[in-house]
Scaffold this motif. Structure first.
Motif, short mmCIF file in Angstrom:
data_model
loop_
_atom_site.label_atom_id
_atom_site.label_comp_id
_atom_site.label_asym_id
_atom_site.label_seq_id
_atom_site.Cartn_x
_atom_site.Cartn_y
_atom_site.Cartn_z
N MET A 93 34.33 2.74 -107.90
CA MET A 93 33.07 2.83 -107.18
C MET A 93 33.29 2.51 -105.69
SD MET A 93 29.55 0.68 -107.75
CE MET A 93 28.17 0.86 -106.62
N THR A 94 32.81 3.36 -104.82
CA THR A 94 32.97 3.17 -103.38
C THR A 94 31.86 2.28 -102.83
OG1 THR A 94 34.04 5.31 -103.11
CG2 THR A 94 33.10 4.31 -101.14
N ARG A 95 32.27 1.17 -102.21
CA ARG A 95 31.31 0.33 -101.51
C ARG A 95 31.19 0.85 -100.08
NH1 ARG A 95 34.16 -5.26 -102.91
NH2 ARG A 95 35.97 -3.87 -102.76
N LEU A 96 30.15 0.49 -99.39
CA LEU A 96 29.89 1.12 -98.10
C LEU A 96 30.72 0.53 -96.96
CD1 LEU A 96 26.08 1.91 -98.23
CD2 LEU A 96 28.05 3.41 -98.63
N ALA A 97 30.46 -0.70 -96.56
CA ALA A 97 31.08 -1.19 -95.33
C ALA A 97 31.65 -2.59 -95.50
CB ALA A 97 30.07 -1.17 -94.19
N VAL A 120 40.24 -4.86 -98.80
CA VAL A 120 39.41 -3.80 -98.24
C VAL A 120 39.41 -2.55 -99.11
CG1 VAL A 120 39.76 -4.65 -95.91
CG2 VAL A 120 41.30 -2.91 -96.79
N ARG A 121 40.09 -2.61 -100.25
CA ARG A 121 40.14 -1.44 -101.13
C ARG A 121 38.74 -1.13 -101.68
NH1 ARG A 121 44.08 -3.00 -104.40
NH2 ARG A 121 45.64 -2.17 -102.95
N GLN A 168 49.35 -0.44 -94.77
CA GLN A 168 49.22 -0.71 -96.20
C GLN A 168 48.11 0.11 -96.84
OE1 GLN A 168 48.60 -4.95 -96.38
NE2 GLN A 168 50.74 -5.43 -95.88
N ALA A 169 46.97 0.22 -96.17
CA ALA A 169 45.81 0.89 -96.77
C ALA A 169 45.73 2.37 -96.43
CB ALA A 169 44.51 0.20 -96.33
N ARG A 170 46.35 2.79 -95.33
CA ARG A 170 46.43 4.18 -94.91
C ARG A 170 45.06 4.87 -94.88
NH1 ARG A 170 51.06 5.56 -93.95
NH2 ARG A 170 50.65 7.79 -94.00
#
Length: 345
Positions: free
Chosen positions: A1-5, A45-46, A110-112
């Motif tokens: 699930m994508t969280r916003l900010a 931050v994933r 790391q997160a690209r």
């Protein structure tokens, strides 16, 4: 699930400010992390669509709203500390313990993320910009930098800043392959295997990172915006342009003379074109984005002269010192919004 900010800011006063902005729905909803960036990992931050580091008072997030950037479309921003490159900070660059670009670079590596937008003072140009762009390129990003002042969006001050864009090449290549695949299996094309290898290794093709014939530079300009929006360093909008403008180079003599001496009809001694006084000009700019003083064309050594009267040091303002510090470290969201409009998917 994508969280916003995700917002990272270690100043408690600014963290409260960010939470208030979120509650007021002026910036995307999300989580405020008050830790030092050196304690943040890629795992933290994933799952977030937008990540704003050194978030301050939410200038980049607000700019995304101004630009119509969807809350769920990936975007990383970071106005990393300017003190190492600022005259006020003694310009110690990498020797300054406030030099935190390496930490932001670590998280990008790391997160690209698909897209990064950064900002700093123009002192970064001679003291570290090449290193920032080299770091982005080394991670497979098309990088580009441009100087845009606040007065470019009619703000009542100059405030030159260098803006840095990094777009991940592999992300764009994957999107293009998916678009081609929608019309049929791209493995049927004779050059599909070669293009796939090029994207993986960066050894050739239009998106290659190691092409000795200028392809990389052309691809970087294409991915970071239209070529007319990202001109070479010596041209209008390039990093060398402000100095050239102050010297009056590159302009025809009649135009330069008019720029230095002519006043717009009805302008006052400093270019004020209405009767409301300086405070009225400021309020009009805040309301309508128009600053009448610029219309007069009055300059001093190539610089536009705003009408005085921005009374930031007035007595009686609650929390005056932390507010001034917060505003002084903030970006001009309208400038970032123009850049994001050019990059908007």
């Amino acid at each position: 699930m994508t969280r916003l900010a995700y917002y990272n800011e270690n100043d408690p006063y600014l963290c409260d400010w960010l939470r208030n902005l979120i509650r007021a729905e002026l910036i995307p909803p999300g989580d405020v992390d008050d830790r030092d960036i050196r304690s943040v990992s890629a795992a933290d931050v994933r799952g977030y669509a937008q990540c704003h580091f050194f978030a301050g008072i939410g200038g980049f997030a607000y700019a995304a709203r101004l630009a119509g950037w969807p809350d769920d479309v990936p975007l990383w921003t970071g106005g990393f500390p300017c003190q190492p490159f600022s005259v006020a900070g003694r310009q110690r660059a990498q020797a300054d313990d406030r030099h935190l670009w390496p930490e932001l670079h670590r998280l990008i590596a790391q997160a690209r993320p698909a897209l990064f937008l950064g900002e700093n003072v123009t002192g970064l140009i001679p003291l570290g910009l090449d290193g920032v762009l080299a770091d982005l390129e080394g991670e497979g990003y098309a990088g580009r930098a441009i100087v845009v002042p606040a007065c470019a969006v009619n703000a009542p001050h100059r405030r030159d800043r260098v803006w840095i864009v990094g777009r991940r090449l592999a992300h764009r290549a994957d999107a293009e392959r998916r678009a081609h695949g929608a019309g049929g299996d791209n493995t049927d094309r004779p050059d599909a295997g070669r293009e796939e290898a090029d994207h993986r290794t960066g050894s050739g093709g239009a998106n290659g990172l190691a092409n000795g014939h200028g392809e990389r530079r052309r691809e970087a300009r294409r991915l970071c915006g239209r070529a007319t929006q990202w001109p070479a360093g010596g041209g209008e909008g390039g990093v060398e342009h402000p100095a050239r403008e102050r010297r009056g180079e590159g302009r025809a003599e009649p135009g330069l003379r008019q720029r230095q001496h002519a006043a717009a009809p009805g302008a006052g001694s400093m270019g004020n074109t209405d009767d409301a006084g300086p405070q009225g000009c400021i309020e009009r700019w805040q309301r309508a984005g128009e600053w009448d003083a610029w219309a007069a064309g009055r300059t001093l050594a190539g610089r536009r002269i705003p009408e005085p009267g921005i009374r930031l040091l007035a007595h009686g303002i609650p929390g005056r010192i932390p507010r001034l510090r917060a505003a002084g470290n903030a970006i001009v969201p309208q400038v970032a919004a123009e850049i994001l409009r050019a990059l908007r998917p």
